[in-house]
Design a protein around this motif. Sequence first.
Motif, PDB file in Angstrom:
ATOM      1  N   GLY A  40       0.814  -1.213   0.000  1.00 44.10           N
ATOM      2  CA  GLY A  40       0.000   0.000   0.000  1.00 44.10           C
ATOM      3  C   GLY A  40       0.845   1.260   0.000  1.00 44.10           C
ATOM      4  N   GLU A  41       1.925   1.281   0.794  1.00 43.76           N
ATOM      5  CA  GLU A  41       2.798   2.452   0.812  1.00 43.76           C
ATOM      6  C   GLU A  41       3.482   2.649  -0.537  1.00 43.76           C
ATOM      7  OE1 GLU A  41       5.449   1.759   3.994  1.00 43.76           O
ATOM      8  OE2 GLU A  41       3.929   2.022   5.587  1.00 43.76           O
ATOM      9  N   ALA A  42       3.882   1.552  -1.181  1.00 42.70           N
ATOM     10  CA  ALA A  42       4.520   1.669  -2.495  1.00 42.70           C
ATOM     11  C   ALA A  42       3.537   2.194  -3.537  1.00 42.70           C
ATOM     12  CB  ALA A  42       5.066   0.304  -2.925  1.00 42.70           C
ATOM     13  N   ARG A  43       2.275   1.759  -3.456  1.00 40.52           N
ATOM     14  CA  ARG A  43       1.271   2.249  -4.399  1.00 40.52           C
ATOM     15  C   ARG A  43       1.021   3.744  -4.217  1.00 40.52           C
ATOM     16  NH1 ARG A  43      -1.918  -1.337  -3.472  1.00 40.52           N
ATOM     17  NH2 ARG A  43      -3.214  -0.360  -1.868  1.00 40.52           N
ATOM     18  N   LEU A  44       0.984   4.202  -2.957  1.00 38.69           N
ATOM     19  CA  LEU A  44       0.801   5.631  -2.703  1.00 38.69           C
ATOM     20  C   LEU A  44       1.975   6.444  -3.224  1.00 38.69           C
ATOM     21  CD1 LEU A  44      -0.691   5.602   0.906  1.00 38.69           C
ATOM     22  CD2 LEU A  44      -1.891   6.024  -1.236  1.00 38.69           C
ATOM     23  N   ARG A  45       3.190   5.919  -3.059  1.00 43.73           N
ATOM     24  CA  ARG A  45       4.366   6.633  -3.569  1.00 43.73           C
ATOM     25  C   ARG A  45       4.332   6.720  -5.081  1.00 43.73           C
ATOM     26  NH1 ARG A  45       7.053   3.634   0.508  1.00 43.73           N
ATOM     27  NH2 ARG A  45       7.730   2.115  -1.057  1.00 43.73           N
ATOM     28  N   ASP A  46       3.875   5.647  -5.754  1.00 43.43           N
ATOM     29  CA  ASP A  46       3.798   5.674  -7.218  1.00 43.43           C
ATOM     30  C   ASP A  46       2.757   6.697  -7.692  1.00 43.43           C
ATOM     31  OD1 ASP A  46       5.722   3.732  -7.317  1.00 43.43           O
ATOM     32  OD2 ASP A  46       4.298   2.062  -7.519  1.00 43.43           O
ATOM     33  N   GLU A  47       1.614   6.750  -7.016  1.00 44.63           N
ATOM     34  CA  GLU A  47       0.594   7.722  -7.417  1.00 44.63           C
ATOM     35  C   GLU A  47       1.081   9.145  -7.216  1.00 44.63           C
ATOM     36  OE1 GLU A  47      -2.805   6.718  -5.143  1.00 44.63           O
ATOM     37  OE2 GLU A  47      -3.290   4.902  -6.282  1.00 44.63           O
ATOM     38  N   GLU A  48       1.779   9.411  -6.122  1.00 50.27           N
ATOM     39  CA  GLU A  48       2.306  10.756  -5.875  1.00 50.27           C
ATOM     40  C   GLU A  48       3.342  11.132  -6.926  1.00 50.27           C
ATOM     41  OE1 GLU A  48       2.679  14.396  -4.116  1.00 50.27           O
ATOM     42  OE2 GLU A  48       1.183  12.816  -3.748  1.00 50.27           O
ATOM     43  N   ARG A  49       4.170  10.170  -7.296  1.00 51.56           N
ATOM     44  CA  ARG A  49       5.181  10.448  -8.315  1.00 51.56           C
ATOM     45  C   ARG A  49       4.539  10.737  -9.664  1.00 51.56           C
ATOM     46  NH1 ARG A  49       7.272   7.151 -11.900  1.00 51.56           N
ATOM     47  NH2 ARG A  49       6.378   5.334 -10.842  1.00 51.56           N
ATOM     48  N   LEU A  50       3.460  10.002  -9.994  1.00 50.89           N
ATOM     49  CA  LEU A  50       2.780  10.247 -11.261  1.00 50.89           C
ATOM     50  C   LEU A  50       2.121  11.635 -11.267  1.00 50.89           C
ATOM     51  CD1 LEU A  50       1.127   6.758 -11.918  1.00 50.89           C
ATOM     52  CD2 LEU A  50       3.103   7.765 -13.091  1.00 50.89           C
ATOM     53  N   ARG A  51       1.556  12.034 -10.120  1.00 49.50           N
ATOM     54  CA  ARG A  51       0.964  13.367 -10.057  1.00 49.50           C
ATOM     55  C   ARG A  51       2.012  14.453 -10.202  1.00 49.50           C
ATOM     56  NH1 ARG A  51      -2.524  11.055  -6.022  1.00 49.50           N
ATOM     57  NH2 ARG A  51      -1.091  11.765  -4.407  1.00 49.50           N
ATOM     58  N   GLU A  52       3.176  14.251  -9.569  1.00 47.97           N
ATOM     59  CA  GLU A  52       4.245  15.237  -9.683  1.00 47.97           C
ATOM     60  C   GLU A  52       4.742  15.350 -11.117  1.00 47.97           C
ATOM     61  OE1 GLU A  52       5.399  17.321  -7.553  1.00 47.97           O
ATOM     62  OE2 GLU A  52       4.146  16.655  -5.877  1.00 47.97           O
ATOM     63  N   GLU A  53       4.780  14.224 -11.822  1.00 47.62           N
ATOM     64  CA  GLU A  53       5.230  14.254 -13.211  1.00 47.62           C
ATOM     65  C   GLU A  53       4.178  14.876 -14.132  1.00 47.62           C
ATOM     66  OE1 GLU A  53       6.171  10.261 -14.181  1.00 47.62           O
ATOM     67  OE2 GLU A  53       8.017  10.182 -12.963  1.00 47.62           O
ATOM     68  N   ALA A  54       2.874  14.689 -13.790  1.00 41.36           N
ATOM     69  CA  ALA A  54       1.821  15.206 -14.669  1.00 41.36           C
ATOM     70  C   ALA A  54       1.578  16.699 -14.462  1.00 41.36           C
ATOM     71  CB  ALA A  54       0.508  14.441 -14.425  1.00 41.36           C
ATOM     72  N   GLU A  59       0.631  22.336 -16.568  1.00 38.11           N
ATOM     73  CA  GLU A  59       0.941  23.763 -16.590  1.00 38.11           C
ATOM     74  C   GLU A  59       1.468  24.196 -17.956  1.00 38.11           C
ATOM     75  OE1 GLU A  59       3.651  24.306 -13.446  1.00 38.11           O
ATOM     76  OE2 GLU A  59       2.151  24.047 -11.826  1.00 38.11           O
ATOM     77  N   GLU A  60       2.264  23.357 -18.566  1.00 39.51           N
ATOM     78  CA  GLU A  60       2.786  23.684 -19.890  1.00 39.51           C
ATOM     79  C   GLU A  60       1.659  23.746 -20.922  1.00 39.51           C
ATOM     80  OE1 GLU A  60       5.468  24.722 -22.739  1.00 39.51           O
ATOM     81  OE2 GLU A  60       5.783  24.550 -20.573  1.00 39.51           O
ATOM     82  N   ARG A  61       0.671  22.838 -20.778  1.00 38.49           N
ATOM     83  CA  ARG A  61      -0.452  22.846 -21.715  1.00 38.49           C
ATOM     84  C   ARG A  61      -1.279  24.116 -21.560  1.00 38.49           C
ATOM     85  NH1 ARG A  61      -5.618  21.183 -21.339  1.00 38.49           N
ATOM     86  NH2 ARG A  61      -5.250  20.317 -19.270  1.00 38.49           N
ATOM     87  N   LEU A  62      -1.507  24.554 -20.288  1.00 36.88           N
ATOM     88  CA  LEU A  62      -2.257  25.782 -20.058  1.00 36.88           C
ATOM     89  C   LEU A  62      -1.527  27.003 -20.616  1.00 36.88           C
ATOM     90  CD1 LEU A  62      -3.580  25.211 -16.425  1.00 36.88           C
ATOM     91  CD2 LEU A  62      -4.863  25.072 -18.564  1.00 36.88           C
ATOM     92  N   ARG A  63      -0.196  27.046 -20.437  1.00 34.42           N
ATOM     93  CA  ARG A  63       0.570  28.159 -20.987  1.00 34.42           C
ATOM     94  C   ARG A  63       0.515  28.163 -22.511  1.00 34.42           C
ATOM     95  NH1 ARG A  63       4.209  26.900 -16.664  1.00 34.42           N
ATOM     96  NH2 ARG A  63       5.441  25.595 -18.058  1.00 34.42           N
TER      97      ARG A  63
END
Length: 307
Positions: A40-54, A59-63
């Motif tokens: 569960g902790e590894a899954r949460l870390r993966d989701e956070e990393r994906l959000r940070e990458e997205a 922001e680039e798309r909005l600009r």
Amino acid sequence: MAGLSDLELRRELQALGFQPGPITDTTRDVYRNKLRRLRGEARLRDEERLREEARPRGEERLREEARLREDAPLRARPAAASPRAEPWLSQPASGSAYATPGAYGDIRPSAASWNVTSSSSAKFEAALTWILSSNKDVGIWLKGEDQSELVTTVDKVVCLESAHPRMGVGCRLSRALLTAVTNVLIFFWCLAFLWGLLILLKYRWRKLEEEEQAMYEMVKKIIDVVQDHYVDWEQDMERYPYVGILHVRDSLIPPQSRRRMKRVWDRAVEFLASNESRIQTESHRVAGEDMLVWRWTKPSSFSDSER
């Protein structure tokens, strides 16, 4: 997870960075729970990393969309450079001469609404892009599904609002009459409020004057009572030269009026303490209790220098 062998359980734990001890019948359930928490902790870390990458990509798309809106002047459509040049923008969707709300109940009655799909897409593309890129008030508002949200892209526009719809003479006259009647009603309501406030202030001032007059009348009565008591004492008709304050109150104010006259009595007592030199306030023991009393003082016939 219950079907894992001891060797598979150990490898899973080691892959997640945990080094288990011996796996026996007593420790197997503990390590299974540990593996479940680590997954569960590894899954949460993966989701956070994906959000940070997205986030940077969003922001680039909005600009990029903002840059495209700024760099897209309406060169190919000079006739559509201003929304006022398009007659269809000022026609209500229902075809009525009155500017009434469309499908959205929270659109202001002073504006007309249109369905975006009722005209050609080319006209909408040119007009909406110009409105979004313009920084001045053109009298046209873009509305989305949520009327309270600010529309930033053309694809979110659902309907338009215009502050300058085409209305007939009857509609304009009725709106002008309604506005005039509303203003007159507001004026009379304000006038009635001010008049009521003035009446309330005059009533308050009158009550204060009556209370002050009653206070002076009470002071005169108190002075007469204390002076008469002192004269009786000089004639050996009274035992003490002083009289209790509460005794004076009870002799001047009947029981049924004491609560109503309490404020007048308190002001009279305060006035005597600070403005009447012939009456002194003292504390004496009367009937075994300490109480405040008033004593009448006669002015001396000769000064100290004459003596």
